[in-house]
Motif scaffolding. Sequence first.
Motif, PDB file in Angstrom:
ATOM      1  N   PRO A   2      -7.823  15.179  16.368  1.00 51.59           N
ATOM      2  CA  PRO A   2      -8.585  15.152  17.602  1.00 51.59           C
ATOM      3  C   PRO A   2     -10.024  14.753  17.356  1.00 51.59           C
ATOM      4  N   ALA A   3     -10.594  14.059  18.335  1.00 59.07           N
ATOM      5  CA  ALA A   3     -11.980  13.625  18.182  1.00 59.07           C
ATOM      6  C   ALA A   3     -12.914  14.808  18.022  1.00 59.07           C
ATOM      7  N   SER A   4     -12.563  15.981  18.622  1.00 58.18           N
ATOM      8  CA  SER A   4     -13.418  17.154  18.544  1.00 58.18           C
ATOM      9  C   SER A   4     -13.505  17.707  17.127  1.00 58.18           C
ATOM     10  N   MET A   5     -12.635  17.275  16.263  1.00 60.23           N
ATOM     11  CA  MET A   5     -12.678  17.749  14.884  1.00 60.23           C
ATOM     12  C   MET A   5     -13.473  16.812  13.980  1.00 60.23           C
ATOM     13  N   ASN A  75     -18.356   0.799  13.594  1.00 55.02           N
ATOM     14  CA  ASN A  75     -17.040   1.329  13.257  1.00 55.02           C
ATOM     15  C   ASN A  75     -16.845   2.748  13.759  1.00 55.02           C
ATOM     16  N   VAL A  76     -17.909   3.541  13.773  1.00 53.96           N
ATOM     17  CA  VAL A  76     -17.803   4.872  14.374  1.00 53.96           C
ATOM     18  C   VAL A  76     -17.473   4.733  15.858  1.00 53.96           C
ATOM     19  N   ARG A  80     -14.047   6.210  17.721  1.00 57.87           N
ATOM     20  CA  ARG A  80     -14.080   7.067  18.910  1.00 57.87           C
ATOM     21  C   ARG A  80     -13.186   6.508  20.011  1.00 57.87           C
ATOM     22  N   VAL A  81     -13.202   5.198  20.185  1.00 59.47           N
ATOM     23  CA  VAL A  81     -12.366   4.577  21.208  1.00 59.47           C
ATOM     24  C   VAL A  81     -10.890   4.849  20.936  1.00 59.47           C
TER      25      VAL A  81
END
Length: 368
Positions: A2-5, A75-76, A80-81
């Motif tokens: 997950p993005a939150s991690m 790249n970050v 995220r996308v």
Amino acid sequence: MPASMIDWNVAVQTGTRLVRPGPQVSPREARQVVTELRELSAVAQGHVRDFTGMDGGIDASPAKVVDRPGWIRANVDGFRVVLEPLMEQLQARRGSSVLGGGVGGVVIQAVGSRVTGMQVGAILAYMASRVLGQYELFLPPDPAGRAPTGRLTLVAPNIVHAEQELNVDPHDFRLWVCLHEETHRAQFASVSWLRAYVQDQMTAFLLASDLDPGALLERLRGVGEAVADAVRGGEGNLIDAIQTPEQREILDRLTAVMTLAEGHGDYVMDAVGPEVVPTVADIRAKFQHRREGASQFDRTIRRLLGLEMKMKQYAEGSRFVKEVIDRVGMDGFNRVWTSPNTLPTHTEIKTPSLWIGRVIGKPELPSD
């Protein structure tokens, strides 16, 4: 994951702090490099279009030229996308697991997100001094909320460093690099379904993650073994260590399509090269030696990140493309872009006659 991690700000901060500075050039020289790369990307686009016959929907905008920190930030954004739309699905699967429930889980996740952000940043810092260019498939939406189709990015300091290290003609080398990268733009801009196919496979790969705590610990042990094996000079890598059986099947499909894309780029840059890049033979010989040569530390990192596999992709993919074009011509080869069903499998990449038999049937030799 997950993005939150993943703490994306920490990833950017870590990457830009750790990345090595590029070669020393004057501001005037830097401006000249940027201008020439933009011009040569447009020149290369015309050569690629004429040679491959792939011209549908190609974006004629000039390449974006960046420095190493700029490549890390881009790249970050791409990560995220890809990852953020998966957050809710993966979070729902984790539910109240050992790592995800209660106040303790929140604390663990907060600390873990920073650690993971640092890991991502460290990997990007390593890569940022080596990548010459790339076609960015996944970009944040524009101000109107539309998803861009993609963007060609060239990393100026890395191109300058490579041409200095190899002692090759700068103009020829820059055009040669642009030919490879513009081939990627042609692939994804001309083949309407290709970007979605790659994203679907990446999404499926991530959703196939084994989230059971016991299985996760087993994966982590595998990572430790992969590190130890790589240091000893073995073939272990982190990609293999963290895969579930389902992920291995998906990765085979992803590997096949990316091997095709990379090999096609290499084939085009060398096939077009002799006409427009006078020193292409010298460049290819020196560049290939550069790809193969590295320090023990560098080879270890490349094995861990799966980059040795990428090196093999260039060679295997280029052989596939050359053999197919030699036997059925460019029009016959371009049938590879018809649909996901006409993409070569991992086995067909290694044995092109199998793809020709399945997709083309009995081939006719191309006319001169």
